[in-house]
Scaffold this motif. Structure first.
Motif, PDB file in Angstrom:
ATOM      1  N   SER A  32      87.039  40.138 -76.129  1.00 40.47           N
ATOM      2  CA  SER A  32      86.435  41.009 -77.141  1.00 40.47           C
ATOM      3  C   SER A  32      84.912  41.045 -76.983  1.00 40.47           C
ATOM      4  N   GLU A  33      84.304  42.066 -77.542  1.00 43.84           N
ATOM      5  CA  GLU A  33      82.844  42.210 -77.499  1.00 43.84           C
ATOM      6  C   GLU A  33      82.195  41.246 -78.494  1.00 43.84           C
ATOM      7  N   TRP A  34      80.989  40.799 -78.166  1.00 45.50           N
ATOM      8  CA  TRP A  34      80.232  40.013 -79.135  1.00 45.50           C
ATOM      9  C   TRP A  34      79.828  40.907 -80.306  1.00 45.50           C
ATOM     10  N   GLY A  35      79.679  40.285 -81.483  1.00 46.59           N
ATOM     11  CA  GLY A  35      79.162  41.019 -82.625  1.00 46.59           C
ATOM     12  C   GLY A  35      77.652  41.176 -82.508  1.00 46.59           C
ATOM     13  N   VAL A  36      77.103  42.125 -83.215  1.00 49.88           N
ATOM     14  CA  VAL A  36      75.648  42.347 -83.236  1.00 49.88           C
ATOM     15  C   VAL A  36      75.224  42.479 -84.697  1.00 49.88           C
ATOM     16  N   ASN A  37      74.260  41.661 -85.127  1.00 50.77           N
ATOM     17  CA  ASN A  37      73.809  41.717 -86.513  1.00 50.77           C
ATOM     18  C   ASN A  37      72.629  42.685 -86.669  1.00 50.77           C
ATOM     19  N   ALA A  54      88.962  30.638 -82.264  1.00 53.10           N
ATOM     20  CA  ALA A  54      89.850  31.363 -81.360  1.00 53.10           C
ATOM     21  C   ALA A  54      89.677  32.872 -81.460  1.00 53.10           C
ATOM     22  N   ASN A  55      89.414  33.382 -82.667  1.00 48.25           N
ATOM     23  CA  ASN A  55      89.320  34.828 -82.850  1.00 48.25           C
ATOM     24  C   ASN A  55      87.885  35.309 -82.998  1.00 48.25           C
ATOM     25  N   ALA A  56      86.931  34.485 -82.601  1.00 46.89           N
ATOM     26  CA  ALA A  56      85.533  34.868 -82.721  1.00 46.89           C
ATOM     27  C   ALA A  56      85.196  35.963 -81.718  1.00 46.89           C
ATOM     28  N   PRO A  57      84.177  36.770 -82.004  1.00 55.06           N
ATOM     29  CA  PRO A  57      83.740  37.768 -81.030  1.00 55.06           C
ATOM     30  C   PRO A  57      83.445  37.104 -79.679  1.00 55.06           C
ATOM     31  N   GLY A  58      83.916  37.718 -78.613  1.00 57.12           N
ATOM     32  CA  GLY A  58      83.714  37.149 -77.282  1.00 57.12           C
ATOM     33  C   GLY A  58      84.866  36.295 -76.802  1.00 57.12           C
ATOM     34  N   ALA A  59      85.859  36.063 -77.681  1.00 62.03           N
ATOM     35  CA  ALA A  59      87.002  35.242 -77.290  1.00 62.03           C
ATOM     36  C   ALA A  59      87.902  36.030 -76.330  1.00 62.03           C
ATOM     37  N   THR A  60      88.557  35.309 -75.441  1.00 58.74           N
ATOM     38  CA  THR A  60      89.482  35.915 -74.491  1.00 58.74           C
ATOM     39  C   THR A  60      90.914  35.574 -74.892  1.00 58.74           C
ATOM     40  N   VAL A  61      91.734  36.581 -75.009  1.00 56.01           N
ATOM     41  CA  VAL A  61      93.139  36.408 -75.378  1.00 56.01           C
ATOM     42  C   VAL A  61      93.996  36.739 -74.161  1.00 56.01           C
ATOM     43  N   THR A  62      94.886  35.812 -73.788  1.00 61.82           N
ATOM     44  CA  THR A  62      95.787  36.042 -72.663  1.00 61.82           C
ATOM     45  C   THR A  62      97.219  36.124 -73.158  1.00 61.82           C
ATOM     46  N   GLN A 107      70.689  40.582 -82.910  1.00 67.86           N
ATOM     47  CA  GLN A 107      71.180  39.372 -82.237  1.00 67.86           C
ATOM     48  C   GLN A 107      72.685  39.465 -82.007  1.00 67.86           C
ATOM     49  N   THR A 108      73.119  39.044 -80.850  1.00 63.27           N
ATOM     50  CA  THR A 108      74.554  38.974 -80.594  1.00 63.27           C
ATOM     51  C   THR A 108      75.082  37.639 -81.095  1.00 63.27           C
ATOM     52  N   TYR A 109      76.347  37.630 -81.534  1.00 63.37           N
ATOM     53  CA  TYR A 109      76.957  36.379 -81.976  1.00 63.37           C
ATOM     54  C   TYR A 109      78.416  36.346 -81.528  1.00 63.37           C
ATOM     55  N   GLY A 110      78.885  35.143 -81.229  1.00 61.53           N
ATOM     56  CA  GLY A 110      80.252  34.957 -80.741  1.00 61.53           C
ATOM     57  C   GLY A 110      80.328  33.692 -79.914  1.00 61.53           C
ATOM     58  N   ILE A 111      81.286  33.636 -78.997  1.00 65.33           N
ATOM     59  CA  ILE A 111      81.434  32.451 -78.161  1.00 65.33           C
ATOM     60  C   ILE A 111      81.109  32.792 -76.712  1.00 65.33           C
ATOM     61  N   GLU A 112      80.722  31.784 -75.967  1.00 62.17           N
ATOM     62  CA  GLU A 112      80.410  31.968 -74.558  1.00 62.17           C
ATOM     63  C   GLU A 112      81.661  32.384 -73.793  1.00 62.17           C
ATOM     64  N   ASN A 113      81.458  33.214 -72.785  1.00 62.09           N
ATOM     65  CA  ASN A 113      82.559  33.615 -71.916  1.00 62.09           C
ATOM     66  C   ASN A 113      82.003  33.909 -70.531  1.00 62.09           C
ATOM     67  N   ARG A 114      82.783  34.536 -69.687  1.00 63.35           N
ATOM     68  CA  ARG A 114      82.335  34.740 -68.310  1.00 63.35           C
ATOM     69  C   ARG A 114      81.131  35.678 -68.216  1.00 63.35           C
ATOM     70  N   GLN A 115      80.844  36.434 -69.286  1.00 54.89           N
ATOM     71  CA  GLN A 115      79.655  37.279 -69.280  1.00 54.89           C
ATOM     72  C   GLN A 115      78.377  36.502 -69.595  1.00 54.89           C
ATOM     73  N   GLY A 116      78.528  35.265 -70.079  1.00 53.57           N
ATOM     74  CA  GLY A 116      77.351  34.466 -70.416  1.00 53.57           C
ATOM     75  C   GLY A 116      77.450  33.958 -71.847  1.00 53.57           C
ATOM     76  N   HIS A 117      76.324  33.987 -72.554  1.00 51.65           N
ATOM     77  CA  HIS A 117      76.310  33.482 -73.925  1.00 51.65           C
ATOM     78  C   HIS A 117      75.621  34.471 -74.842  1.00 51.65           C
ATOM     79  N   PRO A 118      76.042  34.543 -76.116  1.00 54.67           N
ATOM     80  CA  PRO A 118      75.353  35.381 -77.094  1.00 54.67           C
ATOM     81  C   PRO A 118      74.143  34.629 -77.653  1.00 54.67           C
TER      82      PRO A 118
END
Length: 264
Positions: A167-172, A58-66, A176-187
């Motif tokens: 939230s923004e995806w993380g970057v290592n 739920a709190n991973a980078p890329g998650a959407t909170v409403t 590489q980006t890491y997180g969960i898929e959202n309307r912007q696509g996938h990391p």
């Protein structure tokens, strides 16, 4: 020609459609493996998840909170309808919708995200089925939310504006980006559970983006440290035609279109 499936398969698909938009659903719009025929995909743009091993954080980078905003609006209709939910607050980014079937007929759908996808519930499964959606599309320049439904389907919906922050995806260190898929696509790296039970990350292109999947490495967020291995199974439902009744339900859905006199 008959398109009926085995009863257990038909029931499973009906249950999945009823669960769309809820945490009970194993049908996700953004995952692309083992698609469930063009008929269902064309209506709700859905695909089967690979397995319960896929990890939602739920709190991973890329998650959407409403977060709910303002008052709720409740409406009861038969067939497609436009529901006036008032002007959107300045901070609104989505609409929260709870739909309840009031008879055992047809399908109810609502537009989600930017309107290019939908969530739906098959009321023919149960006359008291419910659907909870947190990413309903904002009214396009007005105050009317479109609830699309089969002509004979009676439903009740409660709607409320919500703020929506992704939230923004993380970057290592590897870029590489890491997180969960959202309307912007996938990391590049998405969450997954290894066969040893440890939670980590797998390369999207080698799992959800691959036509054939073998055993894959599960990493820390650095994309280098291997914490386990996993073998994603194939989709849980066969890619076969849907039963005729479900196809008819889906094709019966009509869109609520505002008349010139009702357009703000």
């Amino acid at each position: 020609m008959s398109h009926d499936m085995q009863p257990e398969t038909s029931a499973a698909i009906r249950m999945e459609l009823a669960a769309l938009g809820t945490r009970a659903s194993s049908l996700q719009r953004h995952q692309r493996r083992a698609r469930v025929t063009a008929s269902l995909v064309g209506v709700a743009a859905v695909a089967l998840t690979t397995s319960a091993a896929a990890l939602f954080v739920a709190n991973a980078p890329g998650a959407t909170v409403t977060s709910a905003l303002g008052t709720t609006t409740t409406a009861t209709h038969t067939g497609p309808a436009l529901v006036d939910i008032g002007a959107a607050p300045a901070t609104a980014g989505a609409v929260i919708i709870d739909v309840t079937c009031l008879n055992r007929v047809g399908v109810v759908q609502v537009p989600t995200d930017d309107g290019t996808s939908t969530s739906g519930i098959d009321c023919s499964v149960s006359d008291s089925g419910t659907m909870h959606v947190t990413d309903g599309q904002l009214p396009d320049g007005g105050t009317q939310f479109s609830v699309n439904a089969s002509p004979g389907t009676t439903w009740r919906a409660t709607l409320q504006y919500a703020s929506s922050v992704t939230s923004e995806w993380g970057v290592n260190a590897q870029g590489q980006t890491y997180g969960i898929e959202n309307r912007q696509g996938h990391p590049d790296l998405v969450p997954y559970t290894a066969d040893n039970g440890r939670k980590g990350w797998v390369l999207w292109e080698k799992t959800f983006g691959a036509d054939r999947v073998g055993t894959v490495d599960v990493y820390e967020t650095d994309g280098v440290t291997v914490i386990g291995r996993a073998t994603p199974p194939v989709g849980t439902l066969p890619e076969v035609p849907l039963d005729r009744g479900l196809i008819d339900d889906l094709e019966s859905v009509e869109t609520a279109v505002p008349s010139p006199s009702s357009t703000p």
